[in-house]
Motif scaffolding. Structure first.
Motif, PDB file in Angstrom:
ATOM      1  N   MET A  15       0.853  -1.176   0.000  1.00  0.00           N
ATOM      2  CA  MET A  15       0.000   0.000   0.000  1.00  0.00           C
ATOM      3  C   MET A  15       0.898   1.238   0.000  1.00  0.00           C
ATOM      4  N   GLN A  71      -8.455   4.552 -10.979  1.00  0.00           N
ATOM      5  CA  GLN A  71      -9.778   4.673 -10.376  1.00  0.00           C
ATOM      6  C   GLN A  71      -9.669   5.369  -9.021  1.00  0.00           C
ATOM      7  N   MET A  87     -11.485   5.638  -5.649  1.00  0.00           N
ATOM      8  CA  MET A  87     -12.426   4.751  -4.965  1.00  0.00           C
ATOM      9  C   MET A  87     -13.199   5.435  -3.849  1.00  0.00           C
ATOM     10  N   LYS A 130      -5.912  -0.203   6.682  1.00  0.00           N
ATOM     11  CA  LYS A 130      -6.815  -1.360   6.714  1.00  0.00           C
ATOM     12  C   LYS A 130      -8.100  -1.081   5.941  1.00  0.00           C
ATOM     13  N   ARG A 131      -8.649   0.100   6.119  1.00  0.00           N
ATOM     14  CA  ARG A 131      -9.898   0.452   5.439  1.00  0.00           C
ATOM     15  C   ARG A 131      -9.690   0.572   3.931  1.00  0.00           C
ATOM     16  N   GLU A 142      -7.356  -1.047   2.200  1.00  0.00           N
ATOM     17  CA  GLU A 142      -7.173  -2.421   1.718  1.00  0.00           C
ATOM     18  C   GLU A 142      -8.515  -3.119   1.581  1.00  0.00           C
ATOM     19  N   HIS A 143      -9.405  -2.892   2.539  1.00  0.00           N
ATOM     20  CA  HIS A 143     -10.741  -3.494   2.491  1.00  0.00           C
ATOM     21  C   HIS A 143     -11.515  -3.029   1.249  1.00  0.00           C
ATOM     22  N   MET A 144     -11.259  -1.804   0.808  1.00  0.00           N
ATOM     23  CA  MET A 144     -11.907  -1.264  -0.392  1.00  0.00           C
ATOM     24  C   MET A 144     -11.263  -1.801  -1.669  1.00  0.00           C
ATOM     25  N   GLY A 145     -10.085  -2.429  -1.546  1.00  0.00           N
ATOM     26  CA  GLY A 145      -9.367  -2.922  -2.710  1.00  0.00           C
ATOM     27  C   GLY A 145      -8.416  -1.910  -3.322  1.00  0.00           C
ATOM     28  N   ALA A 146      -8.063  -0.886  -2.564  1.00  0.00           N
ATOM     29  CA  ALA A 146      -7.178   0.173  -3.066  1.00  0.00           C
ATOM     30  C   ALA A 146      -5.723  -0.291  -3.112  1.00  0.00           C
ATOM     31  N   ASP A 147      -4.972   0.339  -4.016  1.00  0.00           N
ATOM     32  CA  ASP A 147      -3.530   0.120  -4.105  1.00  0.00           C
ATOM     33  C   ASP A 147      -2.748   1.208  -3.374  1.00  0.00           C
ATOM     34  N   LYS A 169      -6.975   3.142  -7.144  1.00  0.00           N
ATOM     35  CA  LYS A 169      -6.401   1.977  -7.849  1.00  0.00           C
ATOM     36  C   LYS A 169      -5.350   2.522  -8.798  1.00  0.00           C
TER      37      LYS A 169
END
Length: 104
Positions: free
Chosen positions: A1, A16, A18, A67-68, A70-75, A102
């Protein structure tokens, strides 16, 4: 991250946006830190106990934000900002916010 206070990441293209992501921590000061800070106030100097509490709280807020995201799928999280606010005697709220993205 990747975490950054800038609005872009050199060498990476944002594919993207997010949304906003936050990390919040309420850090309590204890009697010994208050005593040490009171003595420092009389003689001058830095309060190591309070400084360490703020550093620990900031690190916890960053961990929550990560953590939040990562939970969203962010890079990555860009545009990170920090805020510190005393809410009651001996308690400080530390927040950080940014935009989860992203990358290509």
């Amino acid at each position: 991250m990747i975490l950054t206070t800038t609005n872009n990441i050199e060498g990476h293209e944002i594919s993207q946006y997010m949304g906003l992501v936050f990390g919040e921590v309420i850090e309590g000061m204890n009697f010994l830190k208050d005593l040490g800070a009171g003595l420092r106030n009389l003689v001058g100097g830095r309060s190591q106990g309070y400084e360490n509490s703020v550093i620990d709280g900031r690190n916890e807020a960053i961990n929550e934000l990560t953590k939040r995201a990562e939970h969203m799928g962010a890079d990555a999280v860009i545009g990170i900002k920090f805020d510190y606010e005393a809410i009651v005697e001996g308690m400080v709220m530390i927040t950080c916010s940014g935009t989860a993205v992203k990358l290509n």
